[in-house]
Design an enzyme around this catalytic site. Structure first.
Site, short mmCIF file in Angstrom:
data_model
loop_
_atom_site.label_atom_id
_atom_site.label_comp_id
_atom_site.label_asym_id
_atom_site.label_seq_id
_atom_site.Cartn_x
_atom_site.Cartn_y
_atom_site.Cartn_z
N TYR A 236 -59.07 30.91 61.12
CA TYR A 236 -59.78 32.01 61.79
C TYR A 236 -58.97 32.54 62.97
CZ TYR A 236 -62.87 34.14 65.27
OH TYR A 236 -63.40 34.98 66.23
N LYS B 184 -57.09 36.13 63.61
CA LYS B 184 -57.43 36.98 64.76
C LYS B 184 -56.17 37.24 65.60
CE LYS B 184 -60.89 38.45 66.04
NZ LYS B 184 -61.63 39.72 65.74
N THR C 169 -60.90 37.13 70.44
CA THR C 169 -61.48 35.85 70.83
C THR C 169 -60.54 35.05 71.73
OG1 THR C 169 -62.10 33.70 69.91
CG2 THR C 169 -60.58 34.97 68.60
N ASP C 170 -61.10 34.15 72.52
CA ASP C 170 -60.26 33.25 73.33
C ASP C 170 -59.58 32.20 72.45
OD1 ASP C 170 -62.50 31.69 72.70
OD2 ASP C 170 -62.95 31.12 74.77
N GLU C 171 -60.02 32.06 71.19
CA GLU C 171 -59.44 31.00 70.33
C GLU C 171 -57.97 31.26 70.00
OE1 GLU C 171 -61.78 29.54 67.12
OE2 GLU C 171 -63.63 29.63 68.27
#
Ligand code: NAD
Ligand code: DAU
Length: 356
Positions: free
Chosen positions: A162, A166, A137-139
């Site tokens: 989260y 990740k 993810t870009d998060e």
């Protein structure tokens, strides 16, 4: 161009994984088998693959219920099916849940990814004609101010349980490449939307609440920004990287399509109104500003020029087309919606948030 005989898809009963399986079976250049490994949490629903099971079940499609943290089970699946690629989607994926209960996120996203990597390394024993593709993810890059974009060189700065879990999984994937020579590719993607997304994420929550005349809960001031990508475009990018990407490299995937949440909601209202024939005003009056998500990242925006320039990928769906397809899908698939909502999610959401 790389090709594969047997692809092990983890999390194939979830939103992006189920769309990926549909996507691969629609591609003439893939004639191999798919093994779907999924433990079926609240977010996994095999109904999303009913048509695939009917057409390809027992021939080119096989489902294996297992937890990616269960080493013995994962080893047995490797021994039984001998995959030459893994596409690793399985994860706990919802930021709000990671705030209320981080443990499952650390277990599945960190330990589960470790287990998948370690079993693959032992099963493949130095082979170079195999690939472990990790979907991230870009998060992991944190939060942007008003300007700038995440590139593949942006330092990691995860800010929710989260995204921290990740980020941990991404580091393990790259460590297995550097230390053990495991052939890996890794993609960091922006917000996806489309069919089969569990109704806890922004777009399906809003569509269903509009249709049901319920409040539309906008977190904070509604001005957080996300970059939205239609799920099929994410999956075409994953396939591009799997077949053409350089092992050991990471690629950003994005829609180049930034929206403030409140502006996106207005676009979505217009699309739902076109489909239902209702007045926009009926939906506008449902907008309800609610308490902000703790630690809510302000803006994500992806620079995906590496993927476009080096591998020739581009998005195929405009935002209007993607939203229109998504709204139509949620209006037509009422049985799928009832079934996923009647599961564990309903009780969980009641316990933690009360009825919305
Ligand atoms: P999802 O929550 O819809 O699906 C996750 C799937 O993984 C479910 O089928 C679930 O049953 C399965 N799963 C969970 N824990 C498991 C375990 N321990 N063992 C086996 N299976 C397990 O998620 P999604 O939105 O489809 O996301 C898929 C992947 O893409 C995730 O890795 C996520 O981080 C990443 N991603 C998602 C988005 C997005 O916008 N949704 C964007 C970028 C990246
Ligand atoms: O950026 C990629 C990520 O996108 C993925 O890695 C995650 O798995 C995926 O869940 C998604 O994370 P977000 O937190 O951005 O998605 P979500 O749909 O939960 O929220 C999108 C934005 O809308 C965010 O700013 C919070 C806001 N929001 C969300 C919900 C569910 C609301 O205002 N109201 C809501 O009810």
């Amino acid at each position: 161009m790389r090709s594969f005989n047997t692809i092990l898809v983890t999390g194939g009963a979830g939103f992006i994984g189920a769309n990926f399986i549909h996507y691969l079976f629609s591609r003439p250049d893939f004639q191999g088998k798919i093994i779907n490994l999924d433990v079926l949490t609240y977010a996994g629903n095999l109904e999303s693959l009913d048509d695939i099971e009917k057409t390809h079940g027992g021939k080119r499609y096989f489902f294996e219920r297992a937890d990616i943290c269960d080493r013995a089970a994962v080893e047995a699946i490797f021994a039984k099916h001998a995959p030459d690629a893994v596409v690793h989607f399985a994860a706990e994926s919802h930021v709000d849940r990671s705030i209320l209960g981080p443990e499952a996120f650390v277990k599945t996203n960190v330990m589960g990814t470790f287990t998948m990597l370690d079993v693959a390394r032992n099963a493949w024993k130095g082979r170079e004609d195999v690939l472990f593709h990790h979907v991230s993810t870009d998060e992991v890059f944190g939060s942007l101010g008003e300007t700038g974009y995440f590139t593949e060189k942006t330092p990691y700065d995860p800010r929710s349980p989260y995204s921290a879990a990740k980020a941990g999984s991404d580091h393990l994937v790259m460590a297995y490449s550097h230390t053990f020579g495991l052939p890996v590719t890794l993609t960091n993607c922006s917000n996806n939307y489309g069919p089969y997304q569990f109704p806890e994420k922004l777009i399906p929550v809003m569509i269903l609440n509009m249709v049901e005349g319920k409040p539309l809960p906008v977190y904070g001031d509604g001005r957080n920004i996300r970059d939205w990508l239609y799920v099929e475009d994410h999956n075409s990018a994953v396939w591009t990287v799997m077949t053409k990407g350089k092992p050991g490299e990471t690629y950003n995937i994005g829609g180049e399509n930034e929206w403030e949440n409140i502006k996106l909601l207005k676009e979505l209202m217009a699309s739902v109104a076109r489909h239902t024939g209702k007045n926009l005003a009926d939906y506008e009056k449902l907008i309800t500003y609610v308490k902000d998500r703790p630690g809510h990242d302000r803006r994500y925006a992806i620079d995906c020029s590496k993927l476009k320039k080096e591998l020739g990928w581009k998005q195929s769906f405009t935002f209007d087309q993607g939203l229109d397809r998504t709204v139509a899908w949620y209006l037509e698939n009422t049985k799928w919606i009832e079934d996923v909502r009647s599961g564990a999610y309903r009780d969980w959401i009641k316990k933690n948030y009360g009825e919305r």
